[in-house]
Motif scaffolding. Structure first.
Motif, mmCIF file in Angstrom:
data_model
loop_
_atom_site.group_PDB
_atom_site.id
_atom_site.type_symbol
_atom_site.label_atom_id
_atom_site.label_comp_id
_atom_site.label_asym_id
_atom_site.label_seq_id
_atom_site.Cartn_x
_atom_site.Cartn_y
_atom_site.Cartn_z
ATOM 1 N N UNK A 19 0.845 -1.194 0.000
ATOM 2 C CA UNK A 19 0.000 0.000 0.000
ATOM 3 C C UNK A 19 0.880 1.244 0.000
ATOM 4 N N UNK A 20 0.393 2.286 -0.657
ATOM 5 C CA UNK A 20 1.110 3.552 -0.715
ATOM 6 C C UNK A 20 1.103 4.212 0.665
ATOM 7 N N UNK A 21 2.271 4.341 1.256
ATOM 8 C CA UNK A 21 2.400 4.957 2.573
ATOM 9 C C UNK A 21 3.427 6.076 2.483
ATOM 10 N N UNK A 22 3.123 7.173 3.138
ATOM 11 C CA UNK A 22 4.008 8.332 3.170
ATOM 12 C C UNK A 22 4.424 8.583 4.620
ATOM 13 N N UNK A 23 5.500 9.331 4.773
ATOM 14 C CA UNK A 23 5.968 9.742 6.101
ATOM 15 C C UNK A 23 6.100 8.552 7.048
ATOM 16 N N UNK A 24 6.784 7.517 6.610
ATOM 17 C CA UNK A 24 6.949 6.296 7.397
ATOM 18 C C UNK A 24 8.027 6.531 8.454
ATOM 19 N N UNK A 39 -1.645 7.499 5.079
ATOM 20 C CA UNK A 39 -2.341 7.025 3.883
ATOM 21 C C UNK A 39 -3.198 8.165 3.360
ATOM 22 N N UNK A 40 -3.323 8.254 2.031
ATOM 23 C CA UNK A 40 -4.142 9.289 1.416
ATOM 24 C C UNK A 40 -5.342 8.627 0.751
ATOM 25 N N UNK A 41 -6.547 9.077 1.114
ATOM 26 C CA UNK A 41 -7.774 8.582 0.500
ATOM 27 C C UNK A 41 -7.851 9.114 -0.919
ATOM 28 N N UNK A 42 -7.884 8.228 -1.903
ATOM 29 C CA UNK A 42 -7.892 8.662 -3.298
ATOM 30 C C UNK A 42 -9.185 9.373 -3.678
ATOM 31 N N UNK A 43 -10.288 9.047 -3.030
ATOM 32 C CA UNK A 43 -11.565 9.663 -3.374
ATOM 33 C C UNK A 43 -11.678 11.084 -2.846
ATOM 34 N N UNK A 44 -11.096 11.339 -1.654
ATOM 35 C CA UNK A 44 -11.281 12.641 -1.013
ATOM 36 C C UNK A 44 -9.990 13.449 -0.880
ATOM 37 N N UNK A 45 -8.842 12.792 -0.978
ATOM 38 C CA UNK A 45 -7.558 13.464 -0.748
ATOM 39 C C UNK A 45 -7.227 13.611 0.719
ATOM 40 N N UNK A 96 2.750 5.298 -8.993
ATOM 41 C CA UNK A 96 2.066 4.202 -9.642
ATOM 42 C C UNK A 96 0.598 4.562 -9.895
ATOM 43 N N UNK A 97 0.005 3.953 -10.915
ATOM 44 C CA UNK A 97 -1.421 4.168 -11.188
ATOM 45 C C UNK A 97 -2.293 3.632 -10.065
ATOM 46 N N UNK A 98 -1.894 2.506 -9.481
ATOM 47 C CA UNK A 98 -2.654 1.897 -8.396
ATOM 48 C C UNK A 98 -1.873 2.058 -7.100
ATOM 49 N N UNK A 99 -2.497 2.671 -6.116
ATOM 50 C CA UNK A 99 -1.827 2.944 -4.841
ATOM 51 C C UNK A 99 -1.809 1.716 -3.936
ATOM 52 N N UNK A 100 -2.571 0.707 -4.299
ATOM 53 C CA UNK A 100 -2.552 -0.550 -3.573
ATOM 54 C C UNK A 100 -2.268 -1.696 -4.515
ATOM 55 N N UNK A 101 -1.677 -2.737 -3.968
ATOM 56 C CA UNK A 101 -1.400 -3.934 -4.738
ATOM 57 C C UNK A 101 -1.817 -5.108 -3.873
ATOM 58 N N UNK A 102 -2.682 -5.962 -4.382
ATOM 59 C CA UNK A 102 -3.139 -7.126 -3.624
ATOM 60 C C UNK A 102 -2.423 -8.358 -4.149
ATOM 61 N N UNK A 103 -1.600 -8.937 -3.299
ATOM 62 C CA UNK A 103 -0.795 -10.095 -3.667
ATOM 63 C C UNK A 103 -1.449 -11.400 -3.275
ATOM 64 N N UNK A 104 -0.683 -12.461 -3.467
ATOM 65 C CA UNK A 104 -1.194 -13.811 -3.206
ATOM 66 C C UNK A 104 -1.585 -14.033 -1.753
ATOM 67 N N UNK A 105 -0.980 -13.284 -0.827
ATOM 68 C CA UNK A 105 -1.325 -13.485 0.577
ATOM 69 C C UNK A 105 -2.799 -13.169 0.849
ATOM 70 N N UNK A 106 -3.428 -12.316 0.058
ATOM 71 C CA UNK A 106 -4.851 -12.018 0.227
ATOM 72 C C UNK A 106 -5.726 -12.712 -0.809
#
Length: 126
Positions: A19-24, A39-45, A96-106
């Motif tokens: 997942x896209x995370x800032x200020x870690x 985390x930044x909400x893509x719908x609302x900012x 990246x175009x997609x701020x989340x990536x769902x891998x095999x673990x999910x």
């Protein structure tokens, strides 16, 4: 997590979700490693700051050949109408175009991934 909406891509080639995370920022809590991140909400900012225990640290090899160290935390998400809990690496995915990536673990059980389609689950239930 925390009502944050993120567009995600399913990637059966990825072991762990991301997942896209800032200020870690890593810190200690009760002598255990934790991280604070935004985390930044893509719908609302809108930005949300979260704190989670570090489950582990991983080294991810990029396509360029460079290695990237990342923290892994457990997050709860909604995927369609399913409530899931799983591990996510924290990474700057802002380019990246997609701020989340769902891998095999999910995606391990109960999902059929059809790469010829998009947005088949519709909008998340809030």
């Amino acid at each position: 997590p925390e009502g944050v909406e993120v567009n995600a891509r399913m990637d059966t080639g990825a072991t762990t979700s991301s997942i896209n995370a800032q200020e870690i920022t890593r810190f200690e809590r009760d002598s255990e490693p934790w991280v604070r991140f935004t985390l930044v909400d893509e719908a609302t900012g809108e930005e949300s700051t979260l704190e989670r225990a570090v489950a582990r640290e991983v080294r991810i090899r990029q396509h360029s050949g460079e290695a990237d160290e990342r923290y892994v935390v457990e997050l709860e998400i909604f995927l369609g109408d399913r409530h899931l809990k799983g591990e996510f690496t924290l990474a700057d995915r802002s380019n990246f175009n997609f701020k989340g990536l769902l891998g095999r673990n999910l995606l391990g059980e109960g999902y059929l991934v059809d790469s010829s389609t998009s947005n088949v689950l519709g909008q998340p239930a809030r």
